[in-house]
Design a protein around this motif. Structure first.
Motif, short mmCIF file in Angstrom:
data_model
loop_
_atom_site.label_atom_id
_atom_site.label_comp_id
_atom_site.label_asym_id
_atom_site.label_seq_id
_atom_site.Cartn_x
_atom_site.Cartn_y
_atom_site.Cartn_z
N HIS A 1 -6.34 1.64 -5.18
CA HIS A 1 -5.14 2.30 -5.70
C HIS A 1 -4.88 1.88 -7.15
CE1 HIS A 1 -3.32 4.66 -2.48
NE2 HIS A 1 -3.81 3.77 -1.64
N ASN B 1 -6.18 -1.69 -1.72
CA ASN B 1 -5.10 -1.81 -2.70
C ASN B 1 -5.66 -1.88 -4.12
OD1 ASN B 1 -3.01 -1.62 -0.90
ND2 ASN B 1 -2.64 -3.82 -0.74
N HIS C 1 0.83 -1.20 0.00
CA HIS C 1 0.00 0.00 0.00
C HIS C 1 0.87 1.27 0.00
CE1 HIS C 1 -1.72 2.99 2.95
NE2 HIS C 1 -2.67 3.03 2.05
#
Length: 475
Positions: free
Chosen positions: A263, A260, A224
């Motif tokens: 992202h 995640n 992360h």
């Protein structure tokens, strides 16, 4: 028989003695309670639910049964509820009762000073005094630098407060004590790396995160951190490559995998590849949120859809689907950061009644002076921020800019990461771009120059600069 009994006794005392040897005495006579406390803390620290142990909830249930009077068992159970920000003591009688019972229990027992400080920290956290809670956890860490619960609770709370340097330095102060022989020490590298990225020390952050991953490649928090580095530097292709190559290592981290993937999807939004972003949303982000109802998952869903909305992407029924998990939090007002994300979903679903309810209840709470840190920020930060979203959605772009621009440098106080709060910056840019005022359109161009220097070669910034040039030429 005597020999067997002695071996059993030693085994029964093993976890209790391990905590004692680490200088972290646990006031319980139950080794089973110690073992379960250890299991819960490990899962919390590593962002995983170990299903073979029954997950965090299963372990907490067994922990309470093993020793109902184990104060630190109550501390970790109540702390996880409070830190999770899904329930508020102000509205939830069960949680309020649990915190009160924990405090009363602590007063009836001979506890260590460390344990008493843990109780006090959660007591003030429950009353909204987040900075004071951090002060108490720091007091613990000064004497007990390997107290992982104090370190993780303070780390998460600094994040909620937007205290970026404190989040970094809190870990730095105890970092030398977390040698490789200390259990879970590699994860502390991950916490430190995140503090580094949030204070713009990108190269150092990436280095420390890679050190953690070299020890344990399944560390989803260190993954992360690297995702953040690539996001903040707009290194899109590098970010996409990294997420693809490491996916198999972190996708089973059920508490962080959704984030995640968020992202990962942001890189596609940055590139303007909206269908690829929606595919990740539909496969890995929305289903997890609708199933878990966790606040981090809700925030990710709201934020991603709103970014796509700003880009002009048609979202179908996705906002309405999300409304089912956000609507129940309309009156929570635990964190302003959460409130504004719930608001995004209400606006997206065009639920005017719930939008008004969120704003009205927040206004009422903000009127009276009280000890809740977040609510003390509502009049000059939370409410203008929320209202800016409402004005933008109502087509009042000038008003949105007037509300948002004066507070842009203060919004760090509502918490979240720089990457998460970027949605506020994007709202300001889009509002200024769509303003009827020439001065505000000029502001949009200035904001884009600023963004371009911070994130060189950002495809999204380049798109917005072209849009600004087109708007200027038509003016």
């Amino acid at each position: 028989m005597a020999g067997t009994s002695e071996e059993t006794d030693k085994k029964d005392c093993s976890v209790f003695l391990a905590w004692q040897d680490a200088g972290l005495v646990l006031s319980t006579t139950s080794n089973e309670a110690c073992k379960l406390f250890d299991a819960v803390l490990t899962q919390y620290a590593t962002w995983t639910n170990n299903e073979s142990l029954g997950g965090i909830d299963g372990c907490l249930s067994k922990l309470k049964a093993a020793d109902p009077n184990f104060t630190m068992g109550h501390v970790i159970a109540n702390g996880l509820e409070l830190i999770g920000t899904g329930r508020t003591v102000r509205l939830d009688r069960e949680l309020d009762s649990a915190v009160r019972a924990m405090v009363a229990l602590s007063k009836s027992q001979p506890l260590t000073e460390r344990e008493r400080l843990h109780v006090s920290a959660l007591d003030v956290f429950a009353r909204g005094q987040l900075p004071k809670a951090c002060d108490l956890w720091e007091q613990i860490l000064q004497s007990h630098p390997t107290d992982l619960l104090a370190l993780k609770f303070s780390h998460d709370t600094y994040f909620y407060l937007g205290y970026q340097r404190q989040m970094r330095d809190s870990v730095a102060r105890v970092y030398p004590f977390w040698t490789r022989d200390v259990p879970l020490s590699s994860y502390v590298k991950g916490y430190y790396s995140f503090g580094l990225v949030e204070t713009n020390l990108f190269e150092r952050a990436e280095k420390v995160a890679h050190e953690a991953l070299a020890i344990n490649q399944t560390d989803a928090w260190s993954v992360h951190t690297i995702a953040h580095v690539n996001e903040m530097k707009a290194e899109v292709e590098k970010g996409l490559k990294f997420m693809k190559e490491t996916e198999k290592n972190w996708k089973s981290s059920d508490m962080l995998a959704c984030h995640n993937y968020w992202h990962w999807a942001l890189y596609y939004i940055e590139k303007g590849e909206y269908e690829a972003a929606l595919t990740i949303y539909d496969q890995h982000i929305a289903p997890v949120c609708l199933a878990s109802g966790s606040i981090l998952d809700i925030v990710d869903n709201c934020s991603m859809l709103y970014r796509l909305h700003l880009e002009g992407v048609k979202l179908g029924d996705r906002w309405n689907d999300l409304l089912g998990v956000t609507k129940k939090h309309t009156k929570d007002h635990i964190l302003l950061f959460n409130d504004v994300h719930y608001l995004m979903s209400f606006l997206g679903a065009k639920d005017h009644k719930t939008t008004e309810e969120l704003l009205t209840t927040l206004q009422e709470l903000a009127k009276a002076p009280h000890e809740d840190h977040q609510l003390s920020l509502a009049p000059h930060l939370g409410l203008p921020l929320c209202q800016a979203f409402v004005e933008f959605e109502n087509g009042n772009c000038d008003k949105a800019v007037d509300l948002l621009y004066p507070i842009r440098y203060e919004l760090v106080q509502v918490g979240g990461s720089d990457a998460q709060r970027d949605v506020f910056s994007l709202l300001l840019i889009h509002a200024a771009l769509n303003s009827k005022s020439k001065a505000k359109r000029n502001l949009a161009r200035c904001l884009l120059h600023e963004r371009d220097l911070l994130r060189p070669k950002s495809p999204m910034t380049e798109r917005l600069i072209r849009k600004a040039a087109a708007v200027h030429s038509m003016a």
